[in-house]
Design a protein around this motif. Structure first.
Motif, PDB file in Angstrom:
ATOM      1  N   LEU A 176       5.041  -4.970   4.222  1.00 41.56           N
ATOM      2  CA  LEU A 176       4.280  -5.395   3.046  1.00 41.56           C
ATOM      3  C   LEU A 176       5.227  -5.757   1.904  1.00 41.56           C
ATOM      4  O   LEU A 176       5.026  -6.769   1.211  1.00 41.56           O
ATOM      5  CB  LEU A 176       3.333  -4.273   2.611  1.00 41.56           C
ATOM      6  N   HIS A 177       6.257  -4.951   1.714  1.00 44.22           N
ATOM      7  CA  HIS A 177       7.261  -5.233   0.681  1.00 44.22           C
ATOM      8  C   HIS A 177       7.922  -6.587   0.944  1.00 44.22           C
ATOM      9  O   HIS A 177       8.099  -7.394   0.019  1.00 44.22           O
ATOM     10  CB  HIS A 177       8.315  -4.127   0.670  1.00 44.22           C
ATOM     11  N   ALA A 178       8.279  -6.845   2.198  1.00 37.93           N
ATOM     12  CA  ALA A 178       8.937  -8.105   2.550  1.00 37.93           C
ATOM     13  C   ALA A 178       8.009  -9.296   2.365  1.00 37.93           C
ATOM     14  O   ALA A 178       8.444 -10.373   1.933  1.00 37.93           O
ATOM     15  CB  ALA A 178       9.444  -8.040   3.989  1.00 37.93           C
ATOM     16  N   ILE A 179       6.728  -9.124   2.681  1.00 42.88           N
ATOM     17  CA  ILE A 179       5.760 -10.205   2.472  1.00 42.88           C
ATOM     18  C   ILE A 179       5.678 -10.556   0.985  1.00 42.88           C
ATOM     19  O   ILE A 179       5.699 -11.723   0.590  1.00 42.88           O
ATOM     20  CB  ILE A 179       4.377  -9.808   3.020  1.00 42.88           C
ATOM     21  N   GLU A 204      -4.648  10.705   1.455  1.00 45.03           N
ATOM     22  CA  GLU A 204      -3.352  10.151   1.060  1.00 45.03           C
ATOM     23  C   GLU A 204      -3.172   8.705   1.522  1.00 45.03           C
ATOM     24  O   GLU A 204      -2.444   7.931   0.892  1.00 45.03           O
ATOM     25  CB  GLU A 204      -2.220  11.015   1.633  1.00 45.03           C
ATOM     26  N   VAL A 205      -3.821   8.348   2.625  1.00 45.47           N
ATOM     27  CA  VAL A 205      -3.727   6.964   3.108  1.00 45.47           C
ATOM     28  C   VAL A 205      -4.395   6.018   2.116  1.00 45.47           C
ATOM     29  O   VAL A 205      -3.833   4.978   1.751  1.00 45.47           O
ATOM     30  CB  VAL A 205      -4.371   6.827   4.500  1.00 45.47           C
ATOM     31  N   LEU A 206      -5.586   6.387   1.658  1.00 42.10           N
ATOM     32  CA  LEU A 206      -6.306   5.547   0.700  1.00 42.10           C
ATOM     33  C   LEU A 206      -5.588   5.501  -0.641  1.00 42.10           C
ATOM     34  O   LEU A 206      -5.596   4.476  -1.330  1.00 42.10           O
ATOM     35  CB  LEU A 206      -7.735   6.064   0.529  1.00 42.10           C
ATOM     36  N   GLU A 207      -4.956   6.595  -1.011  1.00 44.25           N
ATOM     37  CA  GLU A 207      -4.168   6.595  -2.249  1.00 44.25           C
ATOM     38  C   GLU A 207      -2.984   5.639  -2.131  1.00 44.25           C
ATOM     39  O   GLU A 207      -2.622   4.947  -3.087  1.00 44.25           O
ATOM     40  CB  GLU A 207      -3.674   8.016  -2.552  1.00 44.25           C
ATOM     41  N   THR A 208      -2.399   5.568  -0.922  1.00 41.43           N
ATOM     42  CA  THR A 208      -1.284   4.654  -0.689  1.00 41.43           C
ATOM     43  C   THR A 208      -1.759   3.207  -0.718  1.00 41.43           C
ATOM     44  O   THR A 208      -1.021   2.313  -1.149  1.00 41.43           O
ATOM     45  CB  THR A 208      -0.597   4.965   0.651  1.00 41.43           C
ATOM     46  N   VAL A 209      -2.986   2.968  -0.290  1.00 41.50           N
ATOM     47  CA  VAL A 209      -3.576   1.628  -0.393  1.00 41.50           C
ATOM     48  C   VAL A 209      -3.610   1.192  -1.849  1.00 41.50           C
ATOM     49  O   VAL A 209      -3.153   0.093  -2.216  1.00 41.50           O
ATOM     50  CB  VAL A 209      -5.001   1.596   0.209  1.00 41.50           C
ATOM     51  N   ARG A 215       1.340  -2.147  -6.884  1.00 49.09           N
ATOM     52  CA  ARG A 215       2.762  -2.489  -6.864  1.00 49.09           C
ATOM     53  C   ARG A 215       2.987  -3.951  -6.481  1.00 49.09           C
ATOM     54  O   ARG A 215       3.781  -4.658  -7.107  1.00 49.09           O
ATOM     55  CB  ARG A 215       3.484  -1.562  -5.887  1.00 49.09           C
ATOM     56  N   TYR A 216       2.292  -4.421  -5.452  1.00 52.12           N
ATOM     57  CA  TYR A 216       2.601  -5.736  -4.897  1.00 52.12           C
ATOM     58  C   TYR A 216       1.597  -6.827  -5.253  1.00 52.12           C
ATOM     59  O   TYR A 216       1.790  -7.991  -4.898  1.00 52.12           O
ATOM     60  CB  TYR A 216       2.739  -5.626  -3.376  1.00 52.12           C
TER      61      TYR A 216
END
Length: 378
Positions: A176-179, A204-209, A215-216
């Motif tokens: 995702l960072h590279a995209i 925690e998965v949804l928080e990371t979403v 961020r991106y």
């Protein structure tokens, strides 16, 4: 005049111009004479785009006369004829305007699968060409270890929608960072980023979403299973019925993950995943790119050849947001009831369905019906 290969939508570089020409009025004797002992192309004329007799002639050549060579459509043709030509048994079409090739290609791609049986099924022909293209992409990606360059190459080589199915794991966050860094989405590449919301994800998965979206500036689409299928599954097996047998667990994965994934991949030309060869023995030969014949798309695994050390160094160097569960020993993260932290030295996949004794534990997203890795079978 240019000749377009219908199975791939590409121009035939050196067409064989010598062809037996059949008019739409050709009778049985003319068909028999053309097909008998003729290995060269047979050209069927279309005097107007509304005259469909040529389709019937092609079918008769394939079905009744067993002609195995090239059948070429010539005359008044329009791009919308493409799919009908394929289903009738044509291999190529002669068009007058070279600039119209892309229009023909787009028309052929709109319907990726036949909705009625073809006389000479064109899909294997298309798969063969696409398999070669995927192999060339795999070779190209292998020549550079730079992930951003790999993403740019994928966006350049695969036309149409590219689906990126992320689990928000370490590999997927790197991709995702590279995209985002590549800028391919801003430049017009159609990359659809989504995650499978099985209904049993860790918070925690949804928080990371959410953190990743902020961020991106890339929306991560949540794809949910069919509610009625989930209700029927729980009614039949119970809330934790997936722990009663491997069959029950795979049935749960099928409804909560595999079917939603297949639905999300419909119409996509490419599929990006975070598979790595170090994940397990079953994934030891995962290529960087391969043709997925079952789904009719190119499957790309841009970090397949990365080591864990390379992955972690990239995350640290780029300050990539990661799921906080990783710091607690969760390496491969799936549904909450089916995932545990692993002990030092354990296989990264040991925390998935830990109560099972199978050597190759998969949910079905990356294996075919024979239980083998799709990439190995290709």
């Amino acid at each position: 005049m240019v000749l377009v290969e219908l199975a791939t939508g590409t121009i035939v570089a050196d067409p064989d111009e010598v062809a037996t020409v059949l008019e739409p009025t050709a009778d049985e004797a003319a068909l028999s004479a053309a097909a008998g002992g003729n290995a060269g192309p047979i050209a069927i004329a279309f005097p107007s785009f509304t005259d469909g007799r040529g389709f019937s002639l092609a079918r008769l050549l394939r079905e009744r006369h067993g002609f195995k060579g090239e059948i070429r459509a010539v005359g008044h043709l329009i791009p919308d004829h493409g799919q009908f030509l394929l289903r009738s048994g044509f291999d190529t079409a002669e068009i007058t305007d070279p600039d119209a090739v892309q229009v023909w290609k787009a028309s052929l791609e709109r319907i990726r699968h036949n909705y009625q049986p073809a006389v000479r099924n064109p899909l294997p022909l298309r798969w063969d060409a696409s398999s070669k293209a995927a192999g060339m992409l795999d070779e190209t990606l292998g020549k550079t270890g730079d992930l951003v360059s790999r993403i740019k190459e994928v966006a350049a080589q695969i036309e149409g929608r590219i689906a990126f199915s992320t689990s928000l794991g370490l590999e997927d966050q790197v991709i995702l960072h590279a995209i985002a860094k590549s800028g391919v989405i801003k430049s017009g590449a159609e990359i659809d980023v989504f995650t499978l919301d099985t209904g049993r994800l860790f918070p925690e998965v949804l928080e990371t979403v959410e953190l990743s979206e902020l961020r991106y500036r890339i929306r991560i689409r949540l794809v949910a299973p069919d509610a009625q299928e989930v209700e029927e599954l729980v009614s039949r097996d119970g809330v934790y019925g997936f722990r009663q047998s491997v069959e029950n667990r795979k049935g749960c994965c099928e409804i909560r993950k595999v079917r939603p994934l297949n639905r999300a991949l419909e119409g996509a030309q490419g599929w990006i995943t975070g598979l790595r060869r170090e994940h397990s023995d079953a994934r030891a030969e995962v290529p960087l790119a391969a043709w997925d014949a079952d789904r009719g798309l190119t499957k790309v695994n841009p970090v397949a050849d990365w080591s864990t050390d390379t992955l972690m160094a990239y995350i640290a160097a780029n300050n990539i947001p990661v799921n906080p569960l990783h710091a607690r020993g969760f390496v491969s993260i799936g549904c909450a009831p089916c995932t545990r932290a692993i002990q030092p030295g354990e296989n990264p996949r040991a925390g998935r369905w830990w109560w099972e004794n199978e050597d190759k534990k998969e949910c079905g997203l990356h294996v075919n019906e024979n239980g083998k890795e799709k990439e190995k079978a290709a």
